[in-house]
Design a protein around this motif. Structure first.
Motif, PDB file in Angstrom:
ATOM      1  N   VAL A  27      20.455 -43.267   1.951  1.00 33.48           N
ATOM      2  CA  VAL A  27      19.870 -44.491   2.492  1.00 33.48           C
ATOM      3  C   VAL A  27      18.445 -44.577   1.957  1.00 33.48           C
ATOM      4  O   VAL A  27      17.677 -43.607   2.030  1.00 33.48           O
ATOM      5  N   LEU A  28      18.090 -45.762   1.400  1.00 33.04           N
ATOM      6  CA  LEU A  28      16.765 -45.998   0.834  1.00 33.04           C
ATOM      7  C   LEU A  28      16.059 -47.079   1.633  1.00 33.04           C
ATOM      8  O   LEU A  28      16.706 -48.003   2.157  1.00 33.04           O
ATOM      9  N   LEU A  35      15.317 -42.288   2.680  1.00 33.94           N
ATOM     10  CA  LEU A  35      15.334 -42.155   4.131  1.00 33.94           C
ATOM     11  C   LEU A  35      16.311 -41.073   4.568  1.00 33.94           C
ATOM     12  O   LEU A  35      16.067 -40.379   5.550  1.00 33.94           O
ATOM     13  N   PHE A  36      17.413 -40.952   3.836  1.00 32.28           N
ATOM     14  CA  PHE A  36      18.410 -39.939   4.184  1.00 32.28           C
ATOM     15  C   PHE A  36      19.208 -39.578   2.938  1.00 32.28           C
ATOM     16  O   PHE A  36      19.509 -40.417   2.091  1.00 32.28           O
ATOM     17  N   LEU A  37      19.546 -38.280   2.839  1.00 32.36           N
ATOM     18  CA  LEU A  37      20.354 -37.764   1.727  1.00 32.36           C
ATOM     19  C   LEU A  37      21.208 -36.639   2.286  1.00 32.36           C
ATOM     20  O   LEU A  37      20.677 -35.639   2.764  1.00 32.36           O
ATOM     21  N   ASN A  38      22.546 -36.798   2.269  1.00 29.18           N
ATOM     22  CA  ASN A  38      23.367 -35.705   2.791  1.00 29.18           C
ATOM     23  C   ASN A  38      23.630 -34.661   1.707  1.00 29.18           C
ATOM     24  O   ASN A  38      23.275 -34.833   0.527  1.00 29.18           O
ATOM     25  N   ARG A  43      24.286 -32.694  -4.129  1.00 36.76           N
ATOM     26  CA  ARG A  43      25.045 -31.959  -5.150  1.00 36.76           C
ATOM     27  C   ARG A  43      25.428 -32.867  -6.309  1.00 36.76           C
ATOM     28  O   ARG A  43      25.257 -32.507  -7.483  1.00 36.76           O
ATOM     29  N   LEU A  44      25.945 -34.048  -6.014  1.00 38.78           N
ATOM     30  CA  LEU A  44      26.410 -34.950  -7.066  1.00 38.78           C
ATOM     31  C   LEU A  44      25.264 -35.457  -7.938  1.00 38.78           C
ATOM     32  O   LEU A  44      25.431 -35.651  -9.141  1.00 38.78           O
ATOM     33  N   LEU A  45      24.113 -35.674  -7.343  1.00 35.15           N
ATOM     34  CA  LEU A  45      22.979 -36.195  -8.097  1.00 35.15           C
ATOM     35  C   LEU A  45      22.147 -35.094  -8.740  1.00 35.15           C
ATOM     36  O   LEU A  45      21.219 -35.379  -9.494  1.00 35.15           O
ATOM     37  N   ALA A  51      15.173 -31.908  -0.558  1.00 31.09           N
ATOM     38  CA  ALA A  51      14.544 -33.209  -0.779  1.00 31.09           C
ATOM     39  C   ALA A  51      14.164 -33.835   0.562  1.00 31.09           C
ATOM     40  O   ALA A  51      14.971 -33.887   1.483  1.00 31.09           O
ATOM     41  N   ARG A  52      12.942 -34.321   0.646  1.00 29.35           N
ATOM     42  CA  ARG A  52      12.433 -34.831   1.917  1.00 29.35           C
ATOM     43  C   ARG A  52      12.384 -36.356   1.914  1.00 29.35           C
ATOM     44  O   ARG A  52      12.272 -36.998   0.877  1.00 29.35           O
TER      45      ARG A  52
END
Length: 382
Positions: A27-28, A35-38, A43-45, A51-52
């Motif tokens: 979510v950007l 804002l959020f990165l699961n 892993r995919l990116l 990452a904060r």
């Protein structure tokens, strides 16, 4: 200490749920800051696991990353975008194929227009398609081999017999030499046909319990006797805790000898390093006909040679195709055939200028099913 609010608890629960998903989720904010990165998205990116929030997406994965470019187009057009099997670049040589969905979430009071990104790894689907395609090619090779055996081998026998008679009746050395050359060339062609026939015969495997390291050590002893390999260093990275496998020792020896010889021939001009490694396979699991994962070991043969051009890599398992000055182009095809007969899988990773890595996934016990059945399939764990 204060008691956590229900909102904080709900946020923690939601983060845990999103981290457990097999899909990547990002979510950007309205400035394309994170804002959020699961965990799966990281892993995919190829993004750092720590990452904060607040960090720009472009700073995290690079402004030229395809996901950043898609986000920019969605911002401009206001319309969602969906891409099937987009290649996501990685720090490792090979990109990951993924389905990518990018959409505006909408106007959030005080937050502007956020963007949601969903990523789904398609490596398993692509691998399964390649595996089915490879099996179909192998079956076609079997039909070709049967036709060659019928149409070529019988005439070859007559040609050889006639050449032997000519050799016996020749009065001069030149004629004898010419007849002998015909005999040797006929034998060479017959040998190639015999090698190709492996795809059609369906020979039974002589299975027995074996330590997978024994054929690897034995092939190194054999290769040490060959010329032009003196400048090649050998590393053995074995997992001594591996259990024994149920396999055909002669066929497994043939497979590894072909693969190791290919690797050493790729380095014979400038030297290099040959690495043999074994371990239990955790990332890639073979699945049997009942749908259950099979305990699987991984054997890797890696060289530091010139690598294989990208345009040639998809042709490597085609009989009679070779990138070497000498060779029949059957070694790799035969190796794939015998690994498949054991219920395993062989794959190749190669980068020009870096080297080649051949990975064999072998179940501890071959699945009980007819050879070539599509019930042998490869499953990728997240």
């Amino acid at each position: 200490m204060g008691t956590p609010s229900p909102t904080d608890t709900m946020d923690d629960d939601l983060k845990g749920i999103l981290d457990a998903l097999l899909e990547g989720v990002l979510v950007l904010d309205d400035a394309d800051r994170l804002l959020f990165l699961n965990a799966e998205a990281a892993r995919l990116l190829g993004a750092p696991g720590d990452a904060r929030a607040g960090r720009p997406l472009a700073a995290l994965i690079g402004a030229d990353h395809p996901v950043c470019q898609i986000v920019e187009r969605v911002r401009t057009s206001g319309r969602p975008s969906i891409y099937d099997e987009l290649e996501l670049p990685q720090r490792l040589p090979h990109p990951i194929p993924a389905d990518v969905s990018v959409a505006l979430i909408g106007d959030v009071p005080g937050a502007g227009r956020r963007i949601a990104i969903a990523l789904r790894d398609r490596s398993a689907a692509r691998s399964l398609r390649e595996e089915i395609s490879e099996r179909e090619r192998q079956e076609s090779y079997g039909h070709i081999a049967a036709g060659i055996a019928h149409e070529v081998k019988n005439p070859l026998g007559g040609i050889r017999g006639a050449a032997e008679l000519l050799q016996l009746r020749a009065d001069d050395d030149r004629s004898k030499k010419a007849a002998g050359l015909i005999v040797s060339e006929v034998d060479r062609i017959a040998g190639l046909v015999d090698e190709l026939m492996v795809f059609a015969r369906g020979d039974e495997l002589a299975l027995e319990s074996m330590n997978i390291h024994q054929p690897l050590d034995a092939l190194l002893d054999l290769l040490e006797l060959e010329r032009d390999f003196a400048e090649i260093e050998v590393d053995r990275v074995y997992d001594p805790s591996l259990p024994e496998v149920l396999a055909d020792p002669a066929r497994i020896q043939q497979v590894f000898l072909n693969l190791a010889r290919n690797a050493m021939q790729a380095m014979e001009e400038k030297g290099g390093r040959l690495t043999l490694s074994t371990r239990m396979s955790l990332e890639h699991r073979l699945v049997g006909p009942d749908g259950r994962p099979l305990p699987t070991i991984e054997i890797a043969i890696e060289d530091t040679g010139p690598g294989i051009p990208a345009d040639d890599q998809h042709r490597l398992s085609t009989p009679f195709f070779t990138t070497k000055r000498k060779g029949t182009g059957l070694g790799l095809s035969v190796a794939r055939h015998w690994i498949r007969r054991h219920g395993g899988r062989l794959r190749i990773e190669s980068t020009e200028g870096i080297g080649t890595r051949v990975i064999v996934h072998l179940p501890l016990r071959p699945p009980l099913q007819p050879a070539g059945s599509q019930a042998d399939r490869l499953e990728f764990s997240a």
